[in-house]
Design an enzyme around this catalytic site. Structure first.
Site, PDB file in Angstrom:
ATOM      1  N   GLY A 123       0.812  -1.217   0.000  1.00  0.00           N
ATOM      2  CA  GLY A 123       0.000   0.000   0.000  1.00  0.00           C
ATOM      3  C   GLY A 123       0.843   1.264   0.000  1.00  0.00           C
ATOM      4  O   GLY A 123       0.421   2.293   0.514  1.00  0.00           O
ATOM      5  N   ARG A 124       2.017   1.164  -0.570  1.00  0.00           N
ATOM      6  CA  ARG A 124       2.972   2.297  -0.648  1.00  0.00           C
ATOM      7  C   ARG A 124       3.417   2.793   0.730  1.00  0.00           C
ATOM      8  O   ARG A 124       3.904   3.901   0.882  1.00  0.00           O
ATOM      9  CB  ARG A 124       2.394   3.462  -1.454  1.00  0.00           C
ATOM     10  CG  ARG A 124       1.871   3.079  -2.817  1.00  0.00           C
ATOM     11  CD  ARG A 124       2.567   3.855  -3.925  1.00  0.00           C
ATOM     12  NE  ARG A 124       2.035   3.511  -5.251  1.00  0.00           N
ATOM     13  CZ  ARG A 124       2.586   2.633  -6.073  1.00  0.00           C
ATOM     14  NH1 ARG A 124       3.686   1.996  -5.725  1.00  0.00           N
ATOM     15  NH2 ARG A 124       2.059   2.385  -7.243  1.00  0.00           N
ATOM     16  N   LEU A 125       3.239   1.945   1.733  1.00  0.00           N
ATOM     17  CA  LEU A 125       3.712   2.321   3.079  1.00  0.00           C
ATOM     18  C   LEU A 125       5.143   1.806   3.234  1.00  0.00           C
ATOM     19  O   LEU A 125       5.413   0.846   3.962  1.00  0.00           O
ATOM     20  CB  LEU A 125       2.772   1.752   4.153  1.00  0.00           C
ATOM     21  CG  LEU A 125       1.343   2.318   4.070  1.00  0.00           C
ATOM     22  CD1 LEU A 125       0.447   1.675   5.123  1.00  0.00           C
ATOM     23  CD2 LEU A 125       1.349   3.833   4.254  1.00  0.00           C
TER      24      LEU A 125
END
Ligand SMILES: Cc1cc2nc3c(=O)[nH]c(=O)nc-3n(C[C@H](O)[C@H](O)[C@H](O)COP(=O)(O)O)c2cc1C
Length: 193
Positions: free
Chosen positions: A171-173
């Site tokens: 999640g692009r974290l």
């Protein structure tokens, strides 16, 4: 990825590079090198990392090239590695020091040694033939002996002041850890992705 705060970032970089050698389809030692001229205008290109140790990150080039000129007038560089198969990026920033290319040059293949003599790197070339003629000229000149390191060939050691590790997350974290020099050691800070 959880990185120990007390890790030495150069040692951590070496571990990531070893892992990249196992999974990258080609050139895990390729890195972009950003330089800037005296007015601060940037330029960037790929080169190969030839050595990394506690002194820094080493690459070799023609001192009369654009990067050679820019590093002579503004001796700072930024490096960026991207290992797609690992979802990893490493950024390095620091001052550069010029180093001898003699030992490295002896490890290059014969044709690459001739190329270093023949190529007036980054300057205009009339035709492909002109380059090939120059290679032939140096082949004859150095026939039967060792090819010496050209005087315009040298290396740069990027002495790291900052090293940032980026690991792709769901999640692009992503995880980001930047190490900055502090006294004899390093201070680590976690950054937002
Ligand atoms: C994967 C890759 C590796 C390269 N390695 C080097 C290198 O180690 N040294 C070098 O001078 N140029 C290398 N080059 C060529 C440079 O990208 C560049 O074209 C050249 O050094 C001239 O750059 P400049 O005009 O900015 O000085 C490499 C190019 C690629 C794509």
């Amino acid at each position: 990825m959880e990185l120990a705060a007390q890790r030495n970032p150069v040692e951590l970089f070496k571990e990531w590079l070893v892992e990249a050698y196992k999974t990258e389809p080609s050139d895990p030692d390729a890195m972009s090198v950003a330089t800037a001229d005296s007015k601060g205008r940037p330029s960037v290109r790929m080169v190969l990392l030839k050595k990394v140790d506690s002194d820094g990150f080493f690459f070799y080039t023609n001192m009369e090239s654009r990067k050679g000129g820019e590093l002579a007038e503004n001796p700072f560089a930024a490096l960026c590695f991207h290992w797609k198969s690992q979802g990893r990026q490493v950024r390095v920033e620091g001052r550069v020091e010029k180093v001898s290319a003699e030992a490295y040059f002896r490890t290059r293949h014969f044709l690459s040694q001739l190329g270093a003599w023949a190529s007036k790197q980054s300057r205009p070339l009339e035709s492909r033939q002109e380059l090939e003629d120059r290679v032939e000229e140096f082949r004859k000149k150095f026939e039967g002996g060792d090819v010496p390191c050209p005087p315009h060939w040298a290396g740069f050691c990027v002495v790291p002041e900052k090293i940032e590790f980026w690991q792709e997350g769901k999640g692009r974290l992503h995880d980001r850890f930047v190490y900055a020099r502090k006294g004899e050691g390093w201070e680590m800070t976690r950054l937002n992705p």
